[in-house]
Design an enzyme around this catalytic site. Structure first.
Site, PDB file in Angstrom:
ATOM      1  N   GLY A  10      66.571   2.247  54.701  1.00  0.00           N
ATOM      2  CA  GLY A  10      65.433   1.653  55.380  1.00  0.00           C
ATOM      3  C   GLY A  10      64.918   2.581  56.458  1.00  0.00           C
ATOM      4  N   THR A  17      72.859   1.410  60.357  1.00  0.00           N
ATOM      5  CA  THR A  17      74.195   1.769  60.829  1.00  0.00           C
ATOM      6  C   THR A  17      74.886   0.556  61.434  1.00  0.00           C
ATOM      7  OG1 THR A  17      73.458   4.030  61.236  1.00  0.00           O
ATOM      8  CG2 THR A  17      75.496   3.339  62.321  1.00  0.00           C
ATOM      9  N   ASP A  36      73.175  10.066  58.699  1.00  0.00           N
ATOM     10  CA  ASP A  36      72.967  10.704  59.998  1.00  0.00           C
ATOM     11  C   ASP A  36      74.000  11.789  60.286  1.00  0.00           C
ATOM     12  OD1 ASP A  36      70.793   9.086  60.479  1.00  0.00           O
ATOM     13  OD2 ASP A  36      71.823   7.778  61.906  1.00  0.00           O
ATOM     14  N   PHE A  39      72.805  15.783  59.144  1.00  0.00           N
ATOM     15  CA  PHE A  39      71.645  16.541  59.589  1.00  0.00           C
ATOM     16  C   PHE A  39      72.031  18.005  59.761  1.00  0.00           C
ATOM     17  CE2 PHE A  39      69.808  12.458  61.014  1.00  0.00           C
ATOM     18  CZ  PHE A  39      68.551  12.609  60.463  1.00  0.00           C
TER      19      PHE A  39
END
Length: 175
Positions: A10, A17, A36, A39
């Site tokens: 989303g 999270t 996340d 990255f």
């Protein structure tokens, strides 16, 4: 040995999270892999014309490492749990994968690249055809209403998972 893999995707800052970690606290034998965590370093992130770092694009992520982490979890789950006829739903390994671009990553590289018109003339019509086929089979995709409270979303997903785990347990005992 069955495994249970859940994808939560989303908008950035939409609560993915939070939902994943909340589920992990309440579900036995549950792991979370978060997009996340993959990255690239800031020095490798492009900036737009306004000077904003472009984190909300696939190119900002090391998706190969993420796919490798998922594969590693799957292999580990297969090795770590010995399947028995008395296996309970609590022993089914659960992986929650969460991220803002989970379903947009394609591991295929096209060499040479597509010829002009190929996408519009072939790829897109075939995508629409296959999407309809997917909608016609039994894959269960649940879309959550982002206007609901964090607690309501958690309860909805948690109850659905408990029901699905109970079904898996029944299938394993009778098989």
């Amino acid at each position: 040995m069955k495994t249970f893999i859940i994808g939560i995707s989303g908008v950035t800052n939409g609560g993915k999270t939070t939902l994943a970690k909340n589920l992990q606290k309440h579900l036995p034998n549950c792991s979370v892999i978060s997009q996340d965590d993959f990255f690239k370093p800031e020095s490798e992130i492009e900036t737009d014309k306004n000077g904003f770092l472009q984190y909300d694009v696939l190119e900002a992520l090391n998706m190969e490492k993420m796919v490798a982490a998922i594969s590693c979890w799957m292999e580990s789950a297969r090795r770590s749990v010995v399947s028995t006829d008395k296996e309970s739903a609590e022993e089914i390994p659960i992986l929650i994968i969460e991220g803002f671009l989970l379903f947009n990553y394609n591991t295929r590289v096209y060499e040479p690249p597509d010829s002009p018109g190929y996408f519009d003339g072939h790829v897109w019509p075939m995508y629409l055809k296959h999407r309809q086929e997917m909608q016609d089979i039994t894959w269960e995709v649940v879309y959550l209403d982002g206007t609901k409270s964090e607690e309501d979303l958690f309860l909805q997903v948690y109850e659905d998972l408990i029901q699905e785990l109970a079904k898996q347990k029944c299938l394993q005992v009778t098989a």
